[in-house]
Motif scaffolding. Sequence first.
Motif, PDB file in Angstrom:
ATOM      1  N   LYS A   1       0.850  -1.235  -0.099  1.00 35.11           N
ATOM      2  CA  LYS A   1       0.131   0.019   0.347  1.00 35.11           C
ATOM      3  C   LYS A   1       1.189   1.419  -0.149  1.00 35.11           C
TER       4      LYS A   1
ATOM      5  N   GLU B   1      -2.177  -1.636  -3.588  1.00 39.96           N
ATOM      6  CA  GLU B   1      -2.843  -0.863  -3.517  1.00 39.96           C
ATOM      7  C   GLU B   1      -2.347   0.596  -3.443  1.00 39.96           C
TER       8      GLU B   1
ATOM      9  N   ASP C   1      -2.456   5.396  -3.998  1.00 34.38           N
ATOM     10  CA  ASP C   1      -3.497   6.538  -3.987  1.00 34.38           C
ATOM     11  C   ASP C   1      -2.466   7.549  -4.452  1.00 34.38           C
TER      12      ASP C   1
ATOM     13  N   GLU D   1      -4.722  -3.641  -7.078  1.00 37.89           N
ATOM     14  CA  GLU D   1      -6.195  -3.801  -7.381  1.00 37.89           C
ATOM     15  C   GLU D   1      -7.390  -2.660  -7.004  1.00 37.89           C
ATOM     16  N   TYR D   2      -6.391  -1.877  -6.063  1.00 34.55           N
ATOM     17  CA  TYR D   2      -7.449  -0.679  -5.842  1.00 34.55           C
ATOM     18  C   TYR D   2      -6.008   0.305  -6.062  1.00 34.55           C
TER      19      TYR D   2
ATOM     20  N   ASN E   1      -6.282   4.845  -6.961  1.00 44.04           N
ATOM     21  CA  ASN E   1      -7.390   6.193  -6.521  1.00 44.04           C
ATOM     22  C   ASN E   1      -6.831   7.124  -7.310  1.00 44.04           C
TER      23      ASN E   1
ATOM     24  N   LEU F   1      -7.282  -4.630 -11.771  1.00 46.03           N
ATOM     25  CA  LEU F   1      -7.653  -3.258 -11.047  1.00 46.03           C
ATOM     26  C   LEU F   1      -9.079  -4.116 -10.706  1.00 46.03           C
ATOM     27  N   LYS F   2      -9.748  -3.571  -9.346  1.00 48.20           N
ATOM     28  CA  LYS F   2     -10.506  -4.534  -8.807  1.00 48.20           C
ATOM     29  C   LYS F   2     -11.583  -2.754  -8.152  1.00 48.20           C
ATOM     30  N   ARG F   3     -10.661  -1.675  -7.860  1.00 49.08           N
ATOM     31  CA  ARG F   3     -11.925  -0.663  -7.217  1.00 49.08           C
ATOM     32  C   ARG F   3     -10.822   0.420  -8.358  1.00 49.08           C
TER      33      ARG F   3
ATOM     34  N   THR G   1     -15.769  -2.205  -8.337  1.00 52.38           N
ATOM     35  CA  THR G   1     -16.236  -0.855  -8.359  1.00 52.38           C
ATOM     36  C   THR G   1     -15.374  -0.138  -8.849  1.00 52.38           C
TER      37      THR G   1
END
Length: 750
Positions: A358, A381, A383, A404-405, A407, A427-429, A453
């Motif tokens: 992350k 992840e 961001d 997978e995440y 932002n 990628l999931k979200r 998502t």
Amino acid sequence: MKMARLTPIVLCLIACQYCYGFNGDSFELECPDECDCHYFRINWVTDCSESNLTEVPYEELSLSVYILDLNGNNITSLQPFPSEIKMRRLQIANNRLTRVDRDAFRGLEYLIDVDLSGNNISYVDPEALMDSHGLLNVELQDNPLSVIEGPFLISGTLQFLDISNCNISSLNQQFFQNITSLKSVDLSNNPLRALPESGVFDSLTSLETLKLNDCKLSILAENLFSALVNLKYLELAGNYLMNTNWPEVLGTLNRLEFLNLRKSGLVSLSEDAFSNCTNLVALVLAENELRELDVAATLGSSVNHLELLDLSNCKIQGPIGGDSFANSSKLKSLYLSGNPLFAPDLQEALAPLPKLEKLFLSNCGLRNLPDSFNVFENLLELDISHNPLVNVFTRLLAPLEKIEYLNMGYSNLSYIGPQTFAHMTSLKRLILSGNDLLSLEAGLFGNLTQLTTLELELCGLKRPLNANAFFKNLTYTDLREIRLGGNPLVIPATGPLFPKQLSQVTVLDLSNCNITSLNPDAFKNTENLTELNLAGNRLKSLDESLAFLELLQQLEKINLSNNNLTTIDPQFFVNNPKLHSINLIGNPFVCDCKIAEMWDWANMIKGDLDVLVGAKSAEKDIVVKGNKKKKNLYCRYNEAQLRNMTLTANKSVPGRRPFVKPRELTYANRTWAKYVRESGCEPVVKILRPVALVSDLFKMKNVDYAPSPAFVLAIIAVAFGVTTVIMTFRLLRKDKLISEIDTVNNRKER
């Protein structure tokens, strides 16, 4: 064949025995007039919250009450509860209590949790909870406790104590002397400023969690925590600890795993600050002015088990690069958001972190990204939101095939190239909210076949989603959740809102989209929806306003809160057999018998009042440290109704729990629970739940029998007859009991 015919009838009659209370109350156990009672799992809950009570209704309580909720009333004092009461949890938060005397909880031998938060309590008798031999949790936060001399409480079993925000300015050395079993103590938001140099925590050898956030502490004695040999979680956020000798203060905390020093006035840290915390797994240093922090020296070689490091918003001026994280190769979560960073320095600093999972780089002033994402084979992840990114970073993100995440919200993006996510097949979200994306490029989401998502909130979108953004003739089977809240959507007068590629979407958020109406075919291509959020729009109670529900036979949850609905009819939901949650809170409902019909429908057809969010206490309302002020369903009387309601409110209606004492209505807003009882609306349920169950039985594969209309009518007639007899008998029995009580009271008065 005869058995096939008789079995449904027998089951119907048995079921009818339990269907006498159309307003969701049971006549088996006592329930005070101003309260709503029900079973939660197998436990009897008496919900008297927000009922304008000035005292506890002691005489009306069932001795079998498991949870008593008195939150949000005007109770000023406590008296002893009835003897032999078996109450486990008492919630009396947000009242007007000023003290807790010795006899307040006398006899409550079964009490496990007590919540007294949000009152005006200045004094608590140390022996107040001595009778509760199984007591585990006490909440006293948000009370103005006066100076405490000697032991605070006496309990050999207490494990969790919350006395945060209680105006405690000092702790004497006997404070915890008689509650030595404590595992968690929250002292946050008390103006302690300083603590005794030794002794105050010495008896808490079992303590695992200690919270001292926002206590205005400026000095920590070097041996303050020396006896806390089992401490694992220590929170000291929001203090002024710039002159603390950290190696000594933390020296004995060998088992410490989590340390929170967020916003503690730190301006520097010595190289050996955490040298004795060899088991530290998570370190939070966020929101300190560590401008000159030498990350490599501070982490040192002793903190080599660190998996989470939060340095966000530390105003670090020196470059985070080189060997900053050379000694922290086990890091899995790294938070650097809010620090001025440069891509080249960042690229060098992150190189020794191949295990990173992350990475948070939000609001770092980044105009481009480091060219080192090929190092992060395990990155799941990322961001990079709230950065002034330009559209040249597509190539840099290409190596993140396992991510997978992602932002990328609020990054001033007005254009996202069609190949940006081409290689992110895991990628999931994906979050793109807060960017002014007037249109979406063709094929933008084409390769995201595992996407679950997609968030596009506040993006200025006028069309729900463009079919061109997805591959044509491909159904995205994993894409189950789409969030489009806050977009000024223009809803077409006819036809579906979404393309066929999104036919497997189950969760859809269209909240705050300025929607005034939805056509009947709006969800024709998304008929698998199980959860639909339409909160904060402008839907009205028109004949066809909810006609779109007819297509959604898989729907389980719908949020219609904060719209302009003034009435609601259970017939709107006749095509939604799986529906188990309807949120209607915040609508300007008029008090009429449609409210009672919805209540009866939820209680009898669906078999559970929890279908109506806010009708009764939900699980989140009655858990330890739950919401103190829950949201209820309300309707409003007009002035003419209010003038004429006094007699009606005292009327006993068959099937409704009657009021024992005369009452007068003085305010127009009513909870649905109270309105249903006082309205005088007769229980009108078009299809009783037992009959619906009978119908289900006939549909079983091994029963080859189709009942005639006359047979069904006969079952309905029998059901109504038996139900009426049972209700009449119980009402007569209750009237007789009330009469006997009145007789006894009259004798006492004489």
